[in-house]
Motif scaffolding. Structure first.
Motif, PDB file in Angstrom:
ATOM      1  N   MET A   1      24.754  -9.124  30.948  1.00 44.43           N
ATOM      2  CA  MET A   1      23.323  -9.067  30.701  1.00 44.43           C
ATOM      3  C   MET A   1      22.855  -7.619  30.704  1.00 44.43           C
ATOM      4  SD  MET A   1      21.630 -12.201  32.828  1.00 44.43           S
ATOM      5  CE  MET A   1      22.123 -11.545  34.428  1.00 44.43           C
ATOM      6  N   LYS A   2      21.741  -7.400  30.029  1.00 43.42           N
ATOM      7  CA  LYS A   2      21.139  -6.067  30.018  1.00 43.42           C
ATOM      8  C   LYS A   2      19.695  -6.159  30.489  1.00 43.42           C
ATOM      9  CE  LYS A   2      22.025  -3.019  26.887  1.00 43.42           C
ATOM     10  NZ  LYS A   2      22.172  -2.278  25.609  1.00 43.42           N
ATOM     11  N   ALA A   3      19.239  -5.108  31.114  1.00 46.23           N
ATOM     12  CA  ALA A   3      17.838  -5.013  31.531  1.00 46.23           C
ATOM     13  C   ALA A   3      17.320  -3.652  31.125  1.00 46.23           C
ATOM     14  CB  ALA A   3      17.704  -5.209  33.036  1.00 46.23           C
ATOM     15  N   THR A   4      16.021  -3.566  30.946  1.00 46.38           N
ATOM     16  CA  THR A   4      15.402  -2.276  30.671  1.00 46.38           C
ATOM     17  C   THR A   4      14.919  -1.672  31.981  1.00 46.38           C
ATOM     18  OG1 THR A   4      13.176  -3.188  30.358  1.00 46.38           O
ATOM     19  CG2 THR A   4      14.636  -3.123  28.426  1.00 46.38           C
ATOM     20  N   GLN A   5      14.554  -0.419  31.913  1.00 49.01           N
ATOM     21  CA  GLN A   5      14.061   0.270  33.101  1.00 49.01           C
ATOM     22  C   GLN A   5      12.814  -0.427  33.658  1.00 49.01           C
ATOM     23  OE1 GLN A   5      13.904   4.407  32.332  1.00 49.01           O
ATOM     24  NE2 GLN A   5      13.143   4.990  34.344  1.00 49.01           N
ATOM     25  N   ARG A   6      11.989  -0.979  32.774  1.00 49.67           N
ATOM     26  CA  ARG A   6      10.740  -1.601  33.213  1.00 49.67           C
ATOM     27  C   ARG A   6      10.952  -2.972  33.845  1.00 49.67           C
ATOM     28  NH1 ARG A   6       6.064  -0.303  28.668  1.00 49.67           N
ATOM     29  NH2 ARG A   6       6.053   1.965  28.951  1.00 49.67           N
ATOM     30  N   ASP A   7      11.860  -3.771  33.265  1.00 45.86           N
ATOM     31  CA  ASP A   7      12.000  -5.141  33.777  1.00 45.86           C
ATOM     32  C   ASP A   7      13.194  -5.296  34.713  1.00 45.86           C
ATOM     33  OD1 ASP A   7      14.259  -5.210  32.166  1.00 45.86           O
ATOM     34  OD2 ASP A   7      13.469  -6.662  30.752  1.00 45.86           O
ATOM     35  N   PHE A   8      13.814  -4.157  35.114  1.00 49.31           N
ATOM     36  CA  PHE A   8      14.989  -4.255  35.971  1.00 49.31           C
ATOM     37  C   PHE A   8      14.707  -5.017  37.261  1.00 49.31           C
ATOM     38  CE2 PHE A   8      16.826  -2.442  39.840  1.00 49.31           C
ATOM     39  CZ  PHE A   8      18.113  -2.942  39.721  1.00 49.31           C
ATOM     40  N   ALA A   9      13.626  -4.648  37.950  1.00 45.85           N
ATOM     41  CA  ALA A   9      13.355  -5.254  39.260  1.00 45.85           C
ATOM     42  C   ALA A   9      13.220  -6.765  39.150  1.00 45.85           C
ATOM     43  CB  ALA A   9      12.097  -4.649  39.868  1.00 45.85           C
ATOM     44  N   ALA A  10      12.469  -7.231  38.143  1.00 45.64           N
ATOM     45  CA  ALA A  10      12.271  -8.672  37.981  1.00 45.64           C
ATOM     46  C   ALA A  10      13.582  -9.371  37.609  1.00 45.64           C
ATOM     47  CB  ALA A  10      11.214  -8.933  36.908  1.00 45.64           C
ATOM     48  N   LYS A  11      14.340  -8.781  36.676  1.00 47.47           N
ATOM     49  CA  LYS A  11      15.601  -9.405  36.260  1.00 47.47           C
ATOM     50  C   LYS A  11      16.615  -9.414  37.393  1.00 47.47           C
ATOM     51  CE  LYS A  11      16.216  -9.429  31.294  1.00 47.47           C
ATOM     52  NZ  LYS A  11      17.123  -9.064  30.181  1.00 47.47           N
ATOM     53  N   ALA A  12      16.690  -8.308  38.119  1.00 50.35           N
ATOM     54  CA  ALA A  12      17.660  -8.228  39.215  1.00 50.35           C
ATOM     55  C   ALA A  12      17.344  -9.246  40.297  1.00 50.35           C
ATOM     56  CB  ALA A  12      17.671  -6.822  39.793  1.00 50.35           C
ATOM     57  N   ARG A  13      16.057  -9.393  40.632  1.00 52.56           N
ATOM     58  CA  ARG A  13      15.667 -10.342  41.677  1.00 52.56           C
ATOM     59  C   ARG A  13      16.011 -11.777  41.259  1.00 52.56           C
ATOM     60  NH1 ARG A  13      11.114  -8.434  42.201  1.00 52.56           N
ATOM     61  NH2 ARG A  13      11.456  -7.061  43.980  1.00 52.56           N
ATOM     62  N   GLY A  14      15.808 -12.084  39.992  1.00 59.72           N
ATOM     63  CA  GLY A  14      16.108 -13.433  39.518  1.00 59.72           C
ATOM     64  C   GLY A  14      17.583 -13.692  39.328  1.00 59.72           C
ATOM     65  N   ALA A  15      18.383 -12.610  39.214  1.00 59.22           N
ATOM     66  CA  ALA A  15      19.812 -12.780  38.935  1.00 59.22           C
ATOM     67  C   ALA A  15      20.692 -12.642  40.167  1.00 59.22           C
ATOM     68  CB  ALA A  15      20.244 -11.751  37.892  1.00 59.22           C
ATOM     69  N   LEU A  16      20.102 -12.438  41.332  1.00 57.46           N
ATOM     70  CA  LEU A  16      20.904 -12.176  42.524  1.00 57.46           C
ATOM     71  C   LEU A  16      21.901 -13.282  42.837  1.00 57.46           C
ATOM     72  CD1 LEU A  16      18.422 -10.502  45.027  1.00 57.46           C
ATOM     73  CD2 LEU A  16      20.342  -9.464  43.834  1.00 57.46           C
ATOM     74  N   GLY A  17      21.575 -14.505  42.491  1.00 61.62           N
ATOM     75  CA  GLY A  17      22.479 -15.600  42.805  1.00 61.62           C
ATOM     76  C   GLY A  17      23.702 -15.665  41.910  1.00 61.62           C
ATOM     77  N   THR A  18      23.605 -15.112  40.695  1.00 64.28           N
ATOM     78  CA  THR A  18      24.699 -15.224  39.731  1.00 64.28           C
ATOM     79  C   THR A  18      25.369 -13.896  39.396  1.00 64.28           C
ATOM     80  OG1 THR A  18      23.102 -15.058  37.918  1.00 64.28           O
ATOM     81  CG2 THR A  18      23.693 -17.272  38.663  1.00 64.28           C
ATOM     82  N   VAL A  19      24.671 -12.792  39.554  1.00 60.42           N
ATOM     83  CA  VAL A  19      25.211 -11.480  39.182  1.00 60.42           C
ATOM     84  C   VAL A  19      25.794 -10.781  40.406  1.00 60.42           C
ATOM     85  CG1 VAL A  19      24.627  -9.183  38.323  1.00 60.42           C
ATOM     86  CG2 VAL A  19      23.646 -11.199  37.237  1.00 60.42           C
ATOM     87  N   SER A  20      27.007 -10.267  40.240  1.00 57.12           N
ATOM     88  CA  SER A  20      27.649  -9.556  41.353  1.00 57.12           C
ATOM     89  C   SER A  20      28.026  -8.122  40.990  1.00 57.12           C
ATOM     90  CB  SER A  20      28.917 -10.298  41.800  1.00 57.12           C
ATOM     91  OG  SER A  20      29.837 -10.416  40.723  1.00 57.12           O
ATOM     92  N   ILE A  21      27.895  -7.758  39.699  1.00 59.51           N
ATOM     93  CA  ILE A  21      28.222  -6.398  39.265  1.00 59.51           C
ATOM     94  C   ILE A  21      26.976  -5.786  38.632  1.00 59.51           C
ATOM     95  CG2 ILE A  21      29.677  -4.949  37.802  1.00 59.51           C
ATOM     96  CD1 ILE A  21      31.768  -7.176  37.862  1.00 59.51           C
ATOM     97  N   PHE A  22      26.542  -4.654  39.143  1.00 57.19           N
ATOM     98  CA  PHE A  22      25.357  -3.979  38.631  1.00 57.19           C
ATOM     99  C   PHE A  22      25.763  -2.577  38.176  1.00 57.19           C
ATOM    100  CE2 PHE A  22      24.048  -7.137  41.661  1.00 57.19           C
ATOM    101  CZ  PHE A  22      22.937  -7.744  41.081  1.00 57.19           C
ATOM    102  N   PHE A  23      25.495  -2.271  36.909  1.00 58.27           N
ATOM    103  CA  PHE A  23      25.895  -0.985  36.330  1.00 58.27           C
ATOM    104  C   PHE A  23      24.644  -0.198  35.972  1.00 58.27           C
ATOM    105  CE2 PHE A  23      27.406   1.672  32.721  1.00 58.27           C
ATOM    106  CZ  PHE A  23      28.414   2.360  33.380  1.00 58.27           C
ATOM    107  N   PHE A  24      24.419   0.913  36.697  1.00 59.45           N
ATOM    108  CA  PHE A  24      23.240   1.755  36.499  1.00 59.45           C
ATOM    109  C   PHE A  24      23.681   3.022  35.758  1.00 59.45           C
ATOM    110  CE2 PHE A  24      22.901  -0.598  40.456  1.00 59.45           C
ATOM    111  CZ  PHE A  24      21.664  -1.216  40.337  1.00 59.45           C
ATOM    112  N   CYS A  25      23.082   3.306  34.614  1.00 56.84           N
ATOM    113  CA  CYS A  25      23.508   4.454  33.822  1.00 56.84           C
ATOM    114  C   CYS A  25      22.286   5.143  33.224  1.00 56.84           C
ATOM    115  CB  CYS A  25      24.475   4.019  32.719  1.00 56.84           C
ATOM    116  SG  CYS A  25      23.783   2.786  31.580  1.00 56.84           S
ATOM    117  N   GLY A  26      22.528   6.164  32.404  1.00 57.09           N
ATOM    118  CA  GLY A  26      21.436   6.883  31.757  1.00 57.09           C
ATOM    119  C   GLY A  26      21.266   8.283  32.297  1.00 57.09           C
ATOM    120  N   PRO A  27      20.445   9.090  31.628  1.00 57.25           N
ATOM    121  CA  PRO A  27      20.280  10.492  32.029  1.00 57.25           C
ATOM    122  C   PRO A  27      19.497  10.708  33.314  1.00 57.25           C
ATOM    123  CG  PRO A  27      18.861   9.957  30.155  1.00 57.25           C
ATOM    124  CD  PRO A  27      19.749   8.780  30.365  1.00 57.25           C
TER     125      PRO A  27
END
Length: 345
Positions: free
Chosen positions: A1-27
């Motif tokens: 899955m992908k998230a934008t900088q703006r919706d990261f917090a909402a997506k991450a909170r909703g995905a905590l039960g299923t997502v175990s790998i979080f990749f933070f990148c960018g300048p």
């Protein structure tokens, strides 16, 4: 899955039960690190933190899976924080995902902060289509967004701002949310504030604890080092000691300038020229009249492989300073002197 900088917090909170790998990148490495910190706070039971470097995983790709499926010393939960440069963690993450798909067992949350990587990198491509992974790219913030973040951090700490004080902190922190958070923490301690007993911040309180501003504190030394200005460097190093500039805060200013030079190089391309940039492009890249000459000279020197080496050195130096706080000023002075040297032709 992908998230934008703006919706990261909402997506991450909703995905905590299923997502175990979080990749933070960018300048914006500061923003990525802050997001990783916020994510740990969202975990129901973060447990013990295990920190790994990209270099460790590059030399031993199986280590990440071993650590992610091991229990802590006392049998508690754990999470893993990886600080990597570019695609250093790619093979380790591929091994982790492949063994998970083969039924190797549940792995603890893995957070990867990848400096100099993007959402087009090999690692991002490996993870973005998986339901158990979330890829988010962070762009350098602007003054308005950091000011808003400062107010939000203040609300969480019981510190309330009026007028332009939140913007003043954003500017003094060089738009770095980590340094801004440090200022909020100091303000809350100084005012004895808490969410249950909020306090109003005035200019006097900010003067008492405030970080040295970018213009008055950091950038003259940054420009002396990255421009190779040896005569000016000696005076700046003396000023650094006399003013007691925070080593980590100063290093963050170097990291931001290196990220800015990388963005400039990407915009210009391998065959382009700095002079090709229009006024609008310069504004987007944060090139303002006051420092345009220094940035032009630094871009001419720090590019290609040399800029890559600079970025890698800054990341390694950041870790050294955090691990050796007692000798931070000495380590930083030695490193900056080396960066300012120019080879004789």
């Amino acid at each position: 899955m992908k998230a934008t900088q703006r919706d990261f917090a909402a997506k991450a909170r909703g995905a905590l039960g299923t997502v175990s790998i979080f990749f933070f990148c960018g300048p914006d490495e500061a923003g990525a690190s802050a997001a990783a910190r916020d994510l740990v706070a969202m975990l129901p039971d973060p447990g013990e933190r295990v920190e790994l470097s990209g270099g460790e995983l590059r030399s031993d790709p199986a280590k990440l899976g071993d650590e992610a499926r091991s229990s802590s010393l006392f049998g508690d939960r754990r999470h893993i924080l990886v600080r990597a440069n570019g695609d250093e963690a790619h093979d380790a993450l591929r091994t982790l995902t492949e063994t998970s798909d083969m039924g190797a067992g549940e792995a603890c949350p893995v957070l990867v902060v990848a400096t100099a990587a993007t959402d087009k990198s090999r690692t991002a491509k490996l993870l973005e289509k998986r339901k158990d992974a979330l890829v988010t790219m962070f762009y350098p913030p602007d003054l308005a967004s950091v000011t808003h973040a400062v107010r939000a951090m203040g609300d969480g700490a019981g510190v309330q701002f009026s007028g332009g004080l939140a913007e003043r902190i954003a500017r003094a922190a060089n738009l770095d949310v980590r340094l801004a958070q440090s200022e909020i923490d100091k303000l809350a301690l100084y005012l004895d504030a808490s969410p249950q007993a909020p306090k109003q911040v005035d200019a006097a309180a900010l003067d008492a604890i405030g970080a040295v501003s970018d213009e008055d504190g950091f950038m003259s030394l940054v420009n002396a080092v990255l421009s190779g200005d040896q005569p000016k460097l000696a005076a700046e190093m003396v000023r650094m000691r006399e003013m007691g500039l925070n080593p980590v805060g100063l290093l963050l200013a170097f990291e931001r300038r290196a990220a800015q030079l990388a963005r400039i190089a990407a915009r210009i391309g391998p065959r382009g020229s700095f002079e090709d940039l229009g006024k609008g492009e310069k504004a987007q890249l944060g090139i303002f009249f006051r420092e345009e000459r220094e940035i032009r000279n630094q871009h001419a020197y720090w590019r290609g492989a040399r800029l890559d080496r600079l970025t890698t050195r800054l990341v390694a130096l950041h870790r050294e300073l955090l691990a050796n706080s007692q000798a931070a000023h000495l380590l930083l002075a030695q490193a900056l002197t080396g960066m300012a040297r120019r080879p004789r032709r």
